[in-house]
Design a protein around this motif. Structure first.
Motif, PDB file in Angstrom:
ATOM      1  N   GLU A 147       1.093  -1.085  -0.177  1.00 22.43           N
ATOM      2  CA  GLU A 147      -0.052  -0.084   0.068  1.00 22.43           C
ATOM      3  C   GLU A 147       0.906   1.282  -0.148  1.00 22.43           C
ATOM      4  OE1 GLU A 147      -3.028   0.380   2.979  1.00 22.43           O
ATOM      5  OE2 GLU A 147      -3.759   2.285   1.999  1.00 22.43           O
ATOM      6  N   LEU A 148       1.950   1.378   0.828  1.00 22.83           N
ATOM      7  CA  LEU A 148       2.796   2.561   0.856  1.00 22.83           C
ATOM      8  C   LEU A 148       3.684   2.602  -0.333  1.00 22.83           C
ATOM      9  CD1 LEU A 148       3.774   2.352   4.451  1.00 22.83           C
ATOM     10  CD2 LEU A 148       1.931   3.850   3.499  1.00 22.83           C
ATOM     11  N   ARG A 149       4.120   1.616  -1.137  1.00 23.77           N
ATOM     12  CA  ARG A 149       4.655   1.525  -2.225  1.00 23.77           C
ATOM     13  C   ARG A 149       3.926   2.033  -3.269  1.00 23.77           C
ATOM     14  NH1 ARG A 149       9.579  -1.866  -4.045  1.00 23.77           N
ATOM     15  NH2 ARG A 149      10.127  -0.822  -5.871  1.00 23.77           N
ATOM     16  N   GLY A 150       2.255   1.844  -3.116  1.00 26.61           N
ATOM     17  CA  GLY A 150       1.552   2.538  -4.343  1.00 26.61           C
ATOM     18  C   GLY A 150       1.576   3.986  -4.112  1.00 26.61           C
ATOM     19  N   ARG A 193      -3.323   0.078  -8.004  1.00 28.64           N
ATOM     20  CA  ARG A 193      -3.253  -1.275  -7.456  1.00 28.64           C
ATOM     21  C   ARG A 193      -2.680  -1.422  -5.831  1.00 28.64           C
ATOM     22  NH1 ARG A 193      -1.456  -6.480 -10.773  1.00 28.64           N
ATOM     23  NH2 ARG A 193      -1.870  -7.952  -9.098  1.00 28.64           N
ATOM     24  N   GLY A 194      -1.931  -0.228  -5.484  1.00 28.16           N
ATOM     25  CA  GLY A 194      -1.525  -0.112  -4.228  1.00 28.16           C
ATOM     26  C   GLY A 194      -2.775   0.007  -3.137  1.00 28.16           C
ATOM     27  N   GLN A 195      -3.969   0.312  -3.587  1.00 32.77           N
ATOM     28  CA  GLN A 195      -5.303   0.611  -2.751  1.00 32.77           C
ATOM     29  C   GLN A 195      -5.779  -0.914  -2.794  1.00 32.77           C
ATOM     30  OE1 GLN A 195      -6.120   3.487  -1.753  1.00 32.77           O
ATOM     31  NE2 GLN A 195      -4.625   4.478  -2.678  1.00 32.77           N
ATOM     32  N   ALA A 196      -5.509  -1.983  -3.458  1.00 31.87           N
ATOM     33  CA  ALA A 196      -6.050  -3.070  -3.372  1.00 31.87           C
ATOM     34  C   ALA A 196      -5.879  -3.849  -2.127  1.00 31.87           C
ATOM     35  CB  ALA A 196      -5.668  -3.977  -4.479  1.00 31.87           C
ATOM     36  N   LYS A 255       2.010   4.514 -13.708  1.00 30.32           N
ATOM     37  CA  LYS A 255       2.068   5.164 -12.519  1.00 30.32           C
ATOM     38  C   LYS A 255       0.606   5.047 -11.991  1.00 30.32           C
ATOM     39  CE  LYS A 255       6.035   8.079 -12.362  1.00 30.32           C
ATOM     40  NZ  LYS A 255       6.755   9.309 -12.230  1.00 30.32           N
ATOM     41  N   VAL A 256      -0.345   5.755 -12.736  1.00 29.01           N
ATOM     42  CA  VAL A 256      -1.734   5.574 -12.160  1.00 29.01           C
ATOM     43  C   VAL A 256      -2.111   4.065 -11.745  1.00 29.01           C
ATOM     44  CG1 VAL A 256      -4.162   5.756 -12.990  1.00 29.01           C
ATOM     45  CG2 VAL A 256      -2.487   7.558 -13.529  1.00 29.01           C
ATOM     46  N   MET A 257      -1.851   3.135 -12.847  1.00 28.69           N
ATOM     47  CA  MET A 257      -2.087   1.634 -12.455  1.00 28.69           C
ATOM     48  C   MET A 257      -1.513   1.186 -11.154  1.00 28.69           C
ATOM     49  SD  MET A 257      -3.767   0.488 -15.175  1.00 28.69           S
ATOM     50  CE  MET A 257      -3.493  -1.382 -15.643  1.00 28.69           C
TER      51      MET A 257
END
Lengths: 187, 187
Positions: free
Chosen positions: A95-98, B97-100, B91-93
């Motif tokens: 999550e933080l990497r995102g 993805r970091g929210q998943a 970057k957007v993807m």
């Protein structure tokens, strides 16, 4: 760090505030405000703390050659059934990497962290070459590739539910190592 | 979709609101409210739109065997110098993805998306086996491995600045394909 971790798991990055970290902190909230400028600064310290914790848990092979050492590391980072604590920690890291694409603090952290991990992998491969277990490959290229696959496994497992066959990934990593690195007489 | 994309690039997920998407939308804000329950619903539609766009741009090899087809796909997804639009899209993807890990809507999306991509890769490998170009490997395991490495490359490039040597990753993928998949008489 415990307070930050609990608050992050409970609220997620988006809804995390210094206030909410303070809610988890049994001492004084003002202590947190005194020490940190904002939540990202606390979170980078949390990431460093978690990574040290993660590295400390990684099994240290006693004896054995470089290939044993690499396999032990891969067994750990691509474990088929990581415990709940590891799963939670991985989700927090992903999550933080995102945040990194739009957050320079995290980008700098993950860049440095990748570099550290890649260096460890390259050191093992170089040792394997010196020991005569591995062919004279480009250790940096092999390390870059292994780190990329490990990162992909970590991210996919944290974001694609139970849909990742990590055992298959591990088997193919082993096939790559056998074919690309191991000397025929050492296999 | 354009309005959502512009708002996302400008504000990032954390600070994105339906209001801000509306600010980018030349027509009426109320149109957006009528069609979507919340920002995640708009964003999943954006992801599907972007992915179709991404797939439409992927070069379609005319003629050639399965191995040519796989190499063309890898040339695209692991391109050494993707253009600015691709970099921004990636970057957007990665940010979404970091929210998943803490968002079931995105988790379901990325799980389905991974499954689709893995299926395409497995189809190519199976075709290569039928054509006699590849050894009779486990196509699903190979696809899982390739997808994991591609995902890792994508995530690392979007989050670790210019620190990823993607050419080295690609070279090692080729070495894996040569050693594991290609039949000796086809190499």
């Amino acid at each position: 760090m415990r307070a930050t971790y609990e608050a992050l798991i409970e609220h997620g990055y988006e809804n995390l505030t210094i206030q909410r970290i303070g809610d988890e902190f049994p001492k004084s909230k003002s202590l947190i405000y005194q020490h940190y400028d904002g939540k990202d600064e606390v979170l980078v310290e949390l990431l460093e703390f978690l990574l040290d914790h993660f590295e400390a848990q990684m099994p240290k092979p006693v004896g054995g050659n470089a290939h044993d050492c690499l396999r032990t590391m891969l067994d750990y980072v691509l474990a088929p059934e990581p415990d709940t604590e590891r799963v939670e920690l991985t989700k927090v890291m992903v999550e933080l990497r995102g945040q990194a694409p739009h957050n320079e603090t995290f980008e700098a952290y993950f860049t440095a962290n990748d570099g550290r991990f890649r260096r460890s992998l390259a050191d093992i491969v170089e040792r394997g070459i010196e020991e005569g277990v591995y062919r004279p490959v480009d250790a940096d290229a092999v390390a870059e590739f292994l780190l990329t696959t490990i990162s992909g496994g970590t991210v996919r497992r944290a974001t694609a539910a139970d849909a990742v066959d990590i055992v298959a990934v591990r088997d193919e990593v082993d096939a790559y190592l056998d074919a690309r690195l191991l000397r025929d007489d050492a296999a």
